[in-house]
Scaffold this motif. Sequence first.
Motif, mmCIF file in Angstrom:
data_model
loop_
_atom_site.group_PDB
_atom_site.id
_atom_site.type_symbol
_atom_site.label_atom_id
_atom_site.label_comp_id
_atom_site.label_asym_id
_atom_site.label_seq_id
_atom_site.Cartn_x
_atom_site.Cartn_y
_atom_site.Cartn_z
ATOM 1 N N THR A 148 0.764 -1.052 -0.090
ATOM 2 C CA THR A 148 0.342 -0.066 0.270
ATOM 3 C C THR A 148 0.997 1.023 0.087
ATOM 4 O OG1 THR A 148 -0.278 -0.071 2.291
ATOM 5 C CG2 THR A 148 -2.346 -1.251 1.868
ATOM 6 N N ALA A 149 2.051 1.509 0.758
ATOM 7 C CA ALA A 149 2.538 2.749 1.189
ATOM 8 C C ALA A 149 3.261 2.804 -0.557
ATOM 9 C CB ALA A 149 3.197 2.564 2.353
ATOM 10 N N ARG A 150 4.071 1.293 -0.660
ATOM 11 C CA ARG A 150 4.935 1.491 -2.231
ATOM 12 C C ARG A 150 4.047 2.472 -3.539
ATOM 13 N NH1 ARG A 150 7.539 -2.437 -1.911
ATOM 14 N NH2 ARG A 150 6.253 -3.814 -2.736
ATOM 15 N N PHE A 151 2.712 1.874 -3.658
ATOM 16 C CA PHE A 151 1.828 1.770 -3.897
ATOM 17 C C PHE A 151 1.788 3.207 -4.484
ATOM 18 C CE2 PHE A 151 -2.072 2.539 -4.950
ATOM 19 C CZ PHE A 151 -2.417 2.157 -6.845
ATOM 20 N N LEU A 152 1.910 3.997 -2.987
ATOM 21 C CA LEU A 152 0.571 5.523 -3.336
ATOM 22 C C LEU A 152 2.286 5.836 -3.281
ATOM 23 C CD1 LEU A 152 -0.942 5.398 0.361
ATOM 24 C CD2 LEU A 152 -2.081 5.752 -2.647
ATOM 25 N N GLU A 153 2.856 5.670 -2.884
ATOM 26 C CA GLU A 153 4.453 6.809 -3.350
ATOM 27 C C GLU A 153 4.307 6.823 -4.960
ATOM 28 O OE1 GLU A 153 8.186 7.544 -4.043
ATOM 29 O OE2 GLU A 153 7.977 5.141 -3.780
ATOM 30 N N PHE A 154 4.871 5.331 -5.503
ATOM 31 C CA PHE A 154 5.274 5.864 -6.864
ATOM 32 C C PHE A 154 3.459 6.032 -7.951
ATOM 33 C CE2 PHE A 154 7.089 1.111 -7.199
ATOM 34 C CZ PHE A 154 7.917 1.601 -6.624
ATOM 35 N N VAL A 155 2.390 6.755 -7.294
ATOM 36 C CA VAL A 155 1.400 7.006 -7.706
ATOM 37 C C VAL A 155 1.819 8.456 -8.100
ATOM 38 C CG1 VAL A 155 -0.906 8.160 -8.012
ATOM 39 C CG2 VAL A 155 -0.690 5.774 -7.103
ATOM 40 N N GLY A 156 2.517 9.225 -6.770
ATOM 41 C CA GLY A 156 3.097 10.667 -6.491
ATOM 42 C C GLY A 156 4.543 10.970 -7.462
ATOM 43 N N ARG A 157 5.157 9.101 -7.475
ATOM 44 C CA ARG A 157 6.644 10.236 -8.146
ATOM 45 C C ARG A 157 6.441 9.944 -9.581
ATOM 46 N NH1 ARG A 157 11.295 4.778 -7.760
ATOM 47 N NH2 ARG A 157 11.300 4.916 -5.822
ATOM 48 N N TYR A 158 5.449 8.425 -10.383
ATOM 49 C CA TYR A 158 5.715 8.496 -11.854
ATOM 50 C C TYR A 158 4.056 9.215 -12.421
ATOM 51 C CZ TYR A 158 9.036 4.747 -10.723
ATOM 52 O OH TYR A 158 10.592 4.327 -10.415
ATOM 53 N N ARG A 159 3.687 10.301 -10.873
ATOM 54 C CA ARG A 159 2.885 11.048 -11.762
ATOM 55 C C ARG A 159 1.756 10.125 -12.386
ATOM 56 N NH1 ARG A 159 2.068 14.028 -8.716
ATOM 57 N NH2 ARG A 159 0.593 15.695 -10.317
ATOM 58 N N VAL A 160 1.336 9.104 -11.422
ATOM 59 C CA VAL A 160 0.002 8.286 -12.396
ATOM 60 C C VAL A 160 -0.890 8.322 -12.485
ATOM 61 C CG1 VAL A 160 -1.098 5.824 -11.938
ATOM 62 C CG2 VAL A 160 1.796 5.711 -10.718
ATOM 63 N N THR A 161 -2.000 8.106 -13.446
ATOM 64 C CA THR A 161 -3.379 8.596 -14.187
ATOM 65 C C THR A 161 -3.780 7.922 -14.099
ATOM 66 O OG1 THR A 161 -2.978 8.332 -16.240
ATOM 67 C CG2 THR A 161 -1.748 10.057 -15.514
ATOM 68 N N ALA A 162 -4.361 6.530 -13.838
ATOM 69 C CA ALA A 162 -5.220 5.685 -14.124
ATOM 70 C C ALA A 162 -4.469 4.474 -13.546
ATOM 71 C CB ALA A 162 -5.721 5.257 -15.521
ATOM 72 N N THR A 163 -5.659 4.004 -12.731
ATOM 73 C CA THR A 163 -5.193 2.118 -12.190
ATOM 74 C C THR A 163 -5.849 0.750 -12.160
ATOM 75 O OG1 THR A 163 -3.959 1.896 -9.875
ATOM 76 C CG2 THR A 163 -6.247 2.747 -9.819
#
Length: 316
Positions: A235-250
């Motif tokens: 969970t923590a890594r997922f949320l960190e990756f969303v911010g790091r890589y500017r994830v738009t869709a999951t």
Amino acid sequence: MLPRDYIARCAAHYPDRIAYHDGDRHLTWRQIDDRSDRLAAALQGLGFQAGDVAAILSHEHLEVYEHLFACYKSGLVRCGINWRYAPREMLHVIRDSNARVILVQANCVPLLEPILDDLRADGRLLIGYGGEHGLDHDYESLLSAARERPQWPSLAEDALIALSYTSGTTGLPKGVMLGQGAMRDSMLYTVLSIGLRYEDVWFPPTASGWITFVLGSFNLVNGMTVVLPNGDFDTARFLEFVGRYRVTATIIVPLMMQRLLDEYDRGDYDLSSLRLVTYGSSPARPALIRRTMETFGCEMMQLYGITECTGGWGIS
């Protein structure tokens, strides 16, 4: 066009765009095209040919998609092995699919220890990657030694492209047979229906041991970037990756949704890039859906039928 043609198209049109992020590692379309070429050529050099089954036992890393694309190019049939299976179940999947070659991540080798002698007695070739593995062949050594481009055999639309094993409700895992044309159509129409586009950064944090490997290859349709969970969902890594890589869709399942909301409340995460959360696998309570929309501030879409739709989804 078959799925392998989409690989060549992305490499030609978007050579320097990131195709995959995997923690601190990444591959451009040019790089994954080259590395999957090398793996396909190496496997052909070892005597494997179209229609043979090439299995993989791995967590979620770049090599999963290098292996997938190599299978697409060479006509080998891709088969994932769920690392959560017991050795008895793994042996069943390997023998039932008649996998002649198995790619194994180093930290998964201990899972095979109880059946290694059986696999070698069967004459199955083992290739290790990602650290000290002690197997017959080394992945990076095979890629380094490959000099020729792979041969692309003629493939029919109804030729097998992959086998996906599902546990169902009783007995040993059962193999679902997936075809070339069905895979292409499923990827194409699901991406269009969801509304994914070239500018998106797509993050499917799912396990590729079964049909969900297709989710990680949706970028073949439009060249978008895919983020991998760098091992397994956290969970923590997922949320960190969303911010790091500017994830738009999951895409997530309701249990993941609940855990992500709880982690978000505990931490400090930037989810401002996220525009779409898709979910499936099981029903979600209305209260959970409302909380997710309010917390993440994005649209939501329910999907279903991944196994039945060759890796694509029905949408509601």
